[in-house]
Design a protein around this motif. Structure first.
Motif, PDB file in Angstrom:
ATOM      1  N   SER A  84      -6.969 -29.838  -2.465  1.00  0.00           N
ATOM      2  CA  SER A  84      -6.798 -31.244  -2.262  1.00  0.00           C
ATOM      3  C   SER A  84      -7.569 -32.394  -0.871  1.00  0.00           C
ATOM      4  O   SER A  84      -8.399 -31.402  -0.078  1.00  0.00           O
ATOM      5  CB  SER A  84      -4.878 -31.327  -2.219  1.00  0.00           C
ATOM      6  OG  SER A  84      -4.712 -32.004  -0.881  1.00  0.00           O
ATOM      7  N   SER A  85      -7.283 -32.903  -1.359  1.00  0.00           N
ATOM      8  CA  SER A  85      -7.656 -34.261  -0.425  1.00  0.00           C
ATOM      9  C   SER A  85      -6.899 -34.893   0.971  1.00  0.00           C
ATOM     10  O   SER A  85      -7.215 -35.911   1.532  1.00  0.00           O
ATOM     11  CB  SER A  85      -8.134 -35.667  -1.154  1.00  0.00           C
ATOM     12  OG  SER A  85      -9.028 -35.526  -1.977  1.00  0.00           O
ATOM     13  N   ASN A  90      -7.550 -26.661 -16.861  1.00  0.00           N
ATOM     14  CA  ASN A  90      -7.055 -28.319 -16.951  1.00  0.00           C
ATOM     15  C   ASN A  90      -5.912 -28.640 -17.246  1.00  0.00           C
ATOM     16  O   ASN A  90      -5.830 -28.991 -18.282  1.00  0.00           O
ATOM     17  CB  ASN A  90      -7.953 -29.027 -16.767  1.00  0.00           C
ATOM     18  CG  ASN A  90      -8.534 -30.188 -16.651  1.00  0.00           C
ATOM     19  OD1 ASN A  90      -7.136 -31.063 -16.131  1.00  0.00           O
ATOM     20  ND2 ASN A  90      -9.088 -31.263 -16.992  1.00  0.00           N
ATOM     21  N   SER A  91      -4.843 -29.399 -16.777  1.00  0.00           N
ATOM     22  CA  SER A  91      -3.427 -29.091 -16.820  1.00  0.00           C
ATOM     23  C   SER A  91      -3.194 -29.992 -15.835  1.00  0.00           C
ATOM     24  O   SER A  91      -2.784 -29.140 -15.167  1.00  0.00           O
ATOM     25  CB  SER A  91      -3.023 -28.458 -17.752  1.00  0.00           C
ATOM     26  OG  SER A  91      -1.252 -29.198 -17.730  1.00  0.00           O
ATOM     27  N   MET A  92      -2.818 -31.311 -15.869  1.00  0.00           N
ATOM     28  CA  MET A  92      -2.271 -31.981 -14.948  1.00  0.00           C
ATOM     29  C   MET A  92      -0.712 -31.647 -15.394  1.00  0.00           C
ATOM     30  O   MET A  92       0.430 -32.037 -13.819  1.00  0.00           O
ATOM     31  CB  MET A  92      -2.146 -34.157 -15.400  1.00  0.00           C
ATOM     32  CG  MET A  92      -1.801 -34.616 -13.927  1.00  0.00           C
ATOM     33  SD  MET A  92      -2.720 -34.090 -12.426  1.00  0.00           S
ATOM     34  CE  MET A  92      -2.717 -35.498 -11.526  1.00  0.00           C
ATOM     35  N   THR A  93      -0.078 -32.179 -16.094  1.00  0.00           N
ATOM     36  CA  THR A  93       1.272 -31.797 -16.525  1.00  0.00           C
ATOM     37  C   THR A  93       2.311 -30.311 -16.545  1.00  0.00           C
ATOM     38  O   THR A  93       3.346 -30.286 -16.981  1.00  0.00           O
ATOM     39  CB  THR A  93       1.506 -32.310 -17.722  1.00  0.00           C
ATOM     40  OG1 THR A  93       0.862 -31.503 -18.636  1.00  0.00           O
ATOM     41  CG2 THR A  93       0.864 -33.660 -17.972  1.00  0.00           C
ATOM     42  N   LYS A  94       1.355 -29.426 -16.518  1.00  0.00           N
ATOM     43  CA  LYS A  94       1.932 -27.885 -16.116  1.00  0.00           C
ATOM     44  C   LYS A  94       1.073 -26.810 -15.284  1.00  0.00           C
ATOM     45  O   LYS A  94       0.272 -26.262 -15.416  1.00  0.00           O
ATOM     46  CB  LYS A  94       1.135 -27.246 -17.807  1.00  0.00           C
ATOM     47  CG  LYS A  94       1.799 -27.715 -18.982  1.00  0.00           C
ATOM     48  CD  LYS A  94       1.317 -27.335 -20.287  1.00  0.00           C
ATOM     49  CE  LYS A  94       1.644 -28.399 -21.193  1.00  0.00           C
ATOM     50  NZ  LYS A  94       0.765 -27.635 -22.268  1.00  0.00           N
ATOM     51  N   TYR A 124      -8.097 -23.542  -6.969  1.00  0.00           N
ATOM     52  CA  TYR A 124      -7.311 -24.751  -7.548  1.00  0.00           C
ATOM     53  C   TYR A 124      -6.923 -25.918  -6.927  1.00  0.00           C
ATOM     54  O   TYR A 124      -7.347 -25.746  -5.460  1.00  0.00           O
ATOM     55  CB  TYR A 124      -5.949 -24.121  -8.257  1.00  0.00           C
ATOM     56  CG  TYR A 124      -5.041 -24.306  -6.943  1.00  0.00           C
ATOM     57  CD1 TYR A 124      -3.678 -25.278  -6.760  1.00  0.00           C
ATOM     58  CD2 TYR A 124      -4.513 -23.074  -6.140  1.00  0.00           C
ATOM     59  CE1 TYR A 124      -2.511 -25.001  -5.877  1.00  0.00           C
ATOM     60  CE2 TYR A 124      -2.854 -23.156  -5.102  1.00  0.00           C
ATOM     61  CZ  TYR A 124      -2.621 -24.474  -5.397  1.00  0.00           C
ATOM     62  OH  TYR A 124      -2.005 -24.748  -4.593  1.00  0.00           O
ATOM     63  N   PHE A 125      -7.529 -26.909  -7.372  1.00  0.00           N
ATOM     64  CA  PHE A 125      -7.398 -28.377  -6.603  1.00  0.00           C
ATOM     65  C   PHE A 125      -6.125 -28.722  -7.681  1.00  0.00           C
ATOM     66  O   PHE A 125      -5.408 -28.377  -8.346  1.00  0.00           O
ATOM     67  CB  PHE A 125      -9.031 -28.604  -7.896  1.00  0.00           C
ATOM     68  CG  PHE A 125     -10.488 -28.674  -7.485  1.00  0.00           C
ATOM     69  CD1 PHE A 125      -9.646 -29.273  -6.339  1.00  0.00           C
ATOM     70  CD2 PHE A 125     -10.430 -27.439  -8.058  1.00  0.00           C
ATOM     71  CE1 PHE A 125     -11.925 -29.054  -5.998  1.00  0.00           C
ATOM     72  CE2 PHE A 125     -11.780 -27.034  -7.629  1.00  0.00           C
ATOM     73  CZ  PHE A 125     -12.333 -27.859  -6.345  1.00  0.00           C
ATOM     74  N   TYR A 126      -5.552 -29.424  -6.285  1.00  0.00           N
ATOM     75  CA  TYR A 126      -4.200 -29.986  -7.191  1.00  0.00           C
ATOM     76  C   TYR A 126      -4.175 -31.872  -5.866  1.00  0.00           C
ATOM     77  O   TYR A 126      -4.936 -31.598  -5.334  1.00  0.00           O
ATOM     78  CB  TYR A 126      -3.274 -29.379  -6.677  1.00  0.00           C
ATOM     79  CG  TYR A 126      -2.741 -29.535  -5.016  1.00  0.00           C
ATOM     80  CD1 TYR A 126      -2.125 -29.698  -3.820  1.00  0.00           C
ATOM     81  CD2 TYR A 126      -3.852 -27.884  -4.049  1.00  0.00           C
ATOM     82  CE1 TYR A 126      -1.908 -29.765  -2.494  1.00  0.00           C
ATOM     83  CE2 TYR A 126      -3.330 -27.799  -2.964  1.00  0.00           C
ATOM     84  CZ  TYR A 126      -2.915 -28.349  -2.442  1.00  0.00           C
ATOM     85  OH  TYR A 126      -3.019 -28.382  -0.808  1.00  0.00           O
ATOM     86  N   PRO A 127      -3.518 -31.924  -7.105  1.00  0.00           N
ATOM     87  CA  PRO A 127      -3.053 -33.983  -6.378  1.00  0.00           C
ATOM     88  C   PRO A 127      -2.792 -33.841  -4.903  1.00  0.00           C
ATOM     89  O   PRO A 127      -3.505 -34.598  -3.903  1.00  0.00           O
ATOM     90  CB  PRO A 127      -2.257 -34.521  -7.032  1.00  0.00           C
ATOM     91  CG  PRO A 127      -2.234 -33.907  -8.422  1.00  0.00           C
ATOM     92  CD  PRO A 127      -2.362 -32.576  -8.176  1.00  0.00           C
ATOM     93  N   LYS A 128      -2.064 -32.874  -4.588  1.00  0.00           N
ATOM     94  CA  LYS A 128      -1.170 -34.215  -3.096  1.00  0.00           C
ATOM     95  C   LYS A 128      -0.385 -33.207  -2.696  1.00  0.00           C
ATOM     96  O   LYS A 128       0.787 -32.342  -3.544  1.00  0.00           O
ATOM     97  CB  LYS A 128      -0.632 -35.353  -3.233  1.00  0.00           C
ATOM     98  CG  LYS A 128      -0.489 -35.865  -2.024  1.00  0.00           C
ATOM     99  CD  LYS A 128      -0.996 -36.973  -2.327  1.00  0.00           C
ATOM    100  CE  LYS A 128      -0.445 -38.346  -0.287  1.00  0.00           C
ATOM    101  NZ  LYS A 128      -0.728 -37.647   0.310  1.00  0.00           N
ATOM    102  N   CYS A 138       3.205 -29.740  -7.502  1.00  0.00           N
ATOM    103  CA  CYS A 138       1.966 -29.465  -6.052  1.00  0.00           C
ATOM    104  C   CYS A 138       2.997 -28.815  -5.581  1.00  0.00           C
ATOM    105  O   CYS A 138       2.862 -27.738  -5.411  1.00  0.00           O
ATOM    106  CB  CYS A 138       1.546 -30.236  -5.830  1.00  0.00           C
ATOM    107  SG  CYS A 138       0.553 -31.211  -6.724  1.00  0.00           S
ATOM    108  N   THR A 139       4.189 -29.250  -4.808  1.00  0.00           N
ATOM    109  CA  THR A 139       5.125 -28.209  -4.719  1.00  0.00           C
ATOM    110  C   THR A 139       5.662 -27.459  -5.106  1.00  0.00           C
ATOM    111  O   THR A 139       5.578 -25.763  -4.849  1.00  0.00           O
ATOM    112  CB  THR A 139       5.968 -28.722  -4.122  1.00  0.00           C
ATOM    113  OG1 THR A 139       5.883 -30.048  -3.297  1.00  0.00           O
ATOM    114  CG2 THR A 139       7.073 -27.761  -3.013  1.00  0.00           C
ATOM    115  N   LYS A 140       5.907 -27.092  -6.321  1.00  0.00           N
ATOM    116  CA  LYS A 140       6.307 -26.270  -7.538  1.00  0.00           C
ATOM    117  C   LYS A 140       5.222 -25.123  -8.054  1.00  0.00           C
ATOM    118  O   LYS A 140       5.083 -24.211  -7.526  1.00  0.00           O
ATOM    119  CB  LYS A 140       6.778 -26.706  -9.396  1.00  0.00           C
ATOM    120  CG  LYS A 140       8.123 -27.199  -9.476  1.00  0.00           C
ATOM    121  CD  LYS A 140       8.469 -27.788 -10.794  1.00  0.00           C
ATOM    122  CE  LYS A 140       9.476 -29.018 -10.537  1.00  0.00           C
ATOM    123  NZ  LYS A 140       9.426 -29.347 -11.542  1.00  0.00           N
TER     124      LYS A 140
END
Length: 163
Positions: free
Chosen positions: A74-75, A134-138, A39-43, A49-51
């Protein structure tokens, strides 16, 4: 989606990145051994991301029962990953993709052109991508969806082995 982006049915490309403990992780060390939830996550340490990471942590034993390993990318730097892992007692591997090469290799989109996207790839033991979420918000749906897909993969495998 670009032509070269990873799609369901594709063989996953091999890569190597630095783990939060400073060692190196190679994807193909797991292929042939386990299913993989990549899984790729933003930060690190941001609310969503913590959740998501804590949900993967809380379900980690269930993932292991499904013959799967969870790997987050992540980066963020190795040091950032170490703090994130220690703060939330994360039992799985976090990889530092500081230049974003692996994100580009997989074709993980950016949100609004700026934020790194949140995409989960379910990869079977043969190294084939079986599902992409692919879901940024879920962020929590990434975890529940991954478990559903793994259960399907495992029930198919049992079915084939009996046949």
């Amino acid at each position: 989606m670009r032509e070269e982006d990873i799609k369901v049915g594709d063989k996953v490309p091999d890569f190597e990145l630095e783990r939060q403990d400073g060692g190196f992780f190679r994807l193909y060390d797991l292929v042939g051994e386990k299913n993989i939830v990549l899984y790729f996550y933003p930060k690190d340490s941001t609310p969503g991301c913590t959740k998501q990471a804590c949900q993967f942590r809380d379900q980690y034993e269930v993932f292991k029962e499904q013959g799967a390993e969870v790997v987050g990318i992540s980066s963020d730097s190795v040091e950032s990953h170490q703090k994130f892992e220690q703060s939330y007692k994360l039992p799985f591997t976090l990889l530092s993709d500081q230049g974003g090469q692996i994100r580009k290799l997989f074709g993980v989109p950016r949100k609004l052109g700026l934020l790194p996207g949140r995409v989960t790839y379910i990869i079977d033991q043969e190294g084939t991508v079986r599902y992409i979420f692919n879901s940024m918000t879920k962020p929590l749906e990434h975890v529940s969806t991954a478990l559903e897909v793994l259960r399907e993969i495992n029930s198919e495998d049992k079915h084939y082995k009996k046949a």
